[in-house]
Design an enzyme around this catalytic site. Structure first.
Site, PDB file in Angstrom:
ATOM      1  N   GLU A 142       0.816  -1.229   0.000  1.00 48.20           N
ATOM      2  CA  GLU A 142       0.000   0.000   0.000  1.00 48.20           C
ATOM      3  C   GLU A 142       0.846   1.274   0.000  1.00 48.20           C
ATOM      4  O   GLU A 142       0.755   2.114   0.903  1.00 48.20           O
ATOM      5  CB  GLU A 142      -0.961  -0.020   1.186  1.00 48.20           C
ATOM      6  N   GLU A 299      -6.191  -8.192  -1.245  1.00 46.16           N
ATOM      7  CA  GLU A 299      -6.731  -8.347   0.113  1.00 46.16           C
ATOM      8  C   GLU A 299      -8.232  -8.122   0.026  1.00 46.16           C
ATOM      9  O   GLU A 299      -8.684  -7.110  -0.500  1.00 46.16           O
ATOM     10  CB  GLU A 299      -6.123  -7.304   1.061  1.00 46.16           C
TER      11      GLU A 299
END
Ligand code: GAL
Length: 656
Positions: A142, A299
């Site tokens: 991220e 995810e």
């Protein structure tokens, strides 16, 4: 479609690895991501690598038939590295170093950090780059446009500015530093925006700082990918992302990577206010639009989320399965659930995975197992993609500029994009969310909300599109700034005026106050936040204000330009307006419309050029019934049907 999980073997006793892999295989898991944060286990001391445990994990997973995504764990440098080289730690805008022991606190511009990152990446790629079970690689985790204020970043920022503008005089000029005696007489006086509230800071400086931060993180990704490919040219590399408050320029970040991966955590509680956004379909379409191709979910929501925030509700029955299939409906080909096991220790122990702390598989796990079974029936979807008639333009730079200067109470860049997205989606249209510089020629309609900061390539792209016969929608706050984030001395929407065929004579930033507009057919709608008061040149009024001193002034316009059509929406409305507006445009442009879809039902279509597969997803808590125009074959139930009955969060997929 492949279903997978995120697994952190370093957090569990070795004795569990085999049991976990066996249960994964039995459940139908096909892909496992590992080693994301495991740097301290892989390199416990400077230059001392311990890969044997990872060899074992990979061997176990391989034995049970898993494909592996191996991560480059640079999000979490080990403590010994911070101790030996504290200069690699990020510095906040408060001039303080970030506390270690959390994560993501490395400076992506630090040469020392990069040397270490390069070394661990090279080691991993050399060891596993040819491993038959390792199918893809994830860089870091991220990544954001980190506003690091360390000395290295400050020095690089100053060089970046000099490189861009050539001289200090030019920097003073473009930053307009004559305001408030901000003139620089030496480069060292240039500082990144501080922790002081953004609204007091120079917007030109702030936007260039954001651009620099984007270039920094993008440069880091590009260089690391180059290092990895130098060793193993054929590996597939990605990084997992989402739209954070600090989102980088995702189009550029993914340029050197093979595919996009999204971390998908849709909300689990349906808001009472129908104007509040709920569906994550917009973000899924945005992810597909980054590279204009199918993507992965790296995810996926698996349980109650929480940890740094109080925990949210647990996913309702149907959501574990439904939200994975919703991602498939929008172009995800592989979906990995975060995470196989809920952590027992560390800050994230209440961000739940599929298996709870009790270690007893429960409701969510069994639903996940059902999902794996369903996914195994969907291989016909693997070669399909979405083809869209409508596009919405997402610009990271405009998003950021409007964060620097939020314009009026409640005004939000992404919200306007989402209103238009939801409106077209309501009629079952596929919608692409793409860059303002993407090739637009195949779209019947393009919505370009809030083209706030001028970018030549984007403006020319829009003109080209309209001249070529396209239908374009522009909105309030377009053409406001030049490329330096300074105001343009011309009536709005400046560079787009010719396209729009109208100009803004005055505007009223009404914030949370509500007003009304009436469209050409006499329908009245509430508007808020922003009212552009327009004077028509060649355009016609589509809607006029129906109250305040600008009653009867145009609020929404329609203009013919060359062989195209341009609409301008000068205000911000509620969903009812956007829906009727989108419906009218779809009719005008000949886009097929599915009318009367039950509320919350989302429809998209994937095609392989021969067969179309229509996805019907009930993103609501009510049962839904859809009557099909003719009998179709459901690949979920392997049965022909002419009506579709969906329980809450249920998906059906029919072949057209
Ligand atoms: C994501 C992140 C994961 C994990 C997850 C849940 O943003 O990539 O590592 O932290 O959130 O908290």
């Amino acid at each position: 479609m492949k279903i997978g999980v995120d697994y952190y073997p370093e957090q569990w006793d070795k004795s569990l690895w085999e049991k976990d892999a066996a249960l994964m295989a039995q459940t139908g898991v096909k892909v496992v991501r590992i080693a994301e944060f495991a740097w301290s286990r892989l390199e416990p001391r400077d230059g001392v690598f311990e890969f044997e445990w990872l060899d074992d994990v990979i061997a176990v997973l391989q034995r049970f038939g898993m494909e592996i995504v191996l991560s480059i764990p640079t999000c979490c440098p080990p403590m010994w590295l911070y101790e030996a080289h504290p200069e690699i730690i990020r510095v906040g805008s408060d001039e303080k170093q970030i506390q270690t022991g959390i994560r993501g606190h490395r400076c992506v511009n630090s040469p020392v950090f990069f040397t270490y990152a390069k070394r661990i990446a090279t080691q991993l790629v050399l060891r596993y780059g040819n491993h038959p079970a390792v199918k893809a690689w994830q860089i870091d985790n991220e990544l954001e446009a980190y506003p690091c204020c360390c000395d290295e970043c400050k020095a690089r920022f100053r060089n970046w500015l000099l490189d861009k503008y050539d001289s200090l005089e030019a920097i003073n000029e473009v930053f307009g530093t004559s305001v408030w005696s901000g003139e620089y007489s030496s480069m060292t006086q240039i500082q990144p925006p501080s922790a002081y509230p953004t609204e007091w800071q120079n917007p030109a400086l702030c936007l260039d700082w954001y651009r620099f931060c984007c270039d920094s993180v993008n440069g880091y990704v590009r260089e690391l990918a180059t290092v990895m490919r130098r060793e193993m040219p054929k590996i597939k590399i990605t990084t997992n992302t989402w739209i954070s408050g600090n989102a980088p320029d995702l189009y550029k970040m993914f340029e050197p990577l093979d595919f996009v991966s999204y971390d998908n955590y849709p909300p689990v509680q349906i808001p009472e206010d129908p104007e509040e956004f709920y569906s994550h379909a917009f973000f899924l379409d945005l992810m597909r639009g980054i590279k204009g191709s199918n993507f992965w979910v790296m995810e996926q929501l698996s349980g109650p989320t929480g940890s740094w925030a109080p925990m949210s509700s647990t996913p309702r029955p149907g959501m574990i399965m439904g939200y994975s299939l919703q991602a498939l409906a929008h172009g995800a080909d592989t979906v990995l659930h975060f995470r196989w096991r809920t952590a027992r220790t560390g800050a994230e122990m209440f961000w739940h995975g599929l298996i709870d702390h009790s270690n007893i598989p429960g409701r969510r796990f069994f639903e996940f197992a059902e999902l794996c079974k369903t996914a195994s029936k969907l291989s016909v979807i693997d070669t399909t993609e979405l083809v869209s008639d409508a596009a919405i333009l997402y610009s990271p730079e405009n998003a950021h500029a409007l964060k620097i200067q939020p314009q009026t109470e409640g005004y939000n860049y992404l919200d306007q994009l989402r209103y238009f997205h939801a409106a077209f989606a309501r009629f079952g249209a596929n919608v692409d969310v793409v860059s303002p510089e993407a090739d637009l020629s195949s779209y019947k309609v393009v919505v370009a909300p809030e083209m706030f900061v001028y970018k030549k390539a984007a403006a020319e792209n829009l003109y080209r599109y309209v001249i070529g016969g396209g239908t374009l929608v522009l909105t309030n706050r377009s053409g406001v700034k030049d490329n330096n984030n300074n105001c343009i001395m011309e009536s709005l929407p400046t560079v787009f005026k010719e396209l729009v065929g109208a100009e803004v004579t005055e505007y009223d930033p009404i914030g949370a106050k509500e007003q009304k507009i009436k469209d050409f057919a006499g329908n009245e709608y509430v508007c808020r936040q922003w009212c552009d008061i327009l004077r028509l040149t060649t355009a016609k009024a589509y809607a006029e204000y129906s109250d305040n001193y600008y009653r009867c002034c145009p609020a929404v316009t329609m203009n013919r330009y060359c062989s195209g059509v341009v609409y301008y929406v000068g205000t911000v409305c509620k969903s009812d307006f956007y829906e009727s507006f989108a419906g009218n445009i779809m009719r005008q442009t000949g886009m097929p419309r599915l009318k009367g879809l039950p509320k919350g039902v989302e429809v998209t279509t994937r095609t392989n050029g021969l067969d179309d597969y229509i996805f019907f997803f009930n993103n609501s808590e009510e049962n839904a019934k859809i009557t099909l125009p003719k009998a179709m074959f459901s690949i979920i139930d392997s049965a022909g049907k002419d009506t579709i009955d969906l329980k809450p969060f249920e998906m059906d997929i029919v072949r057209k």
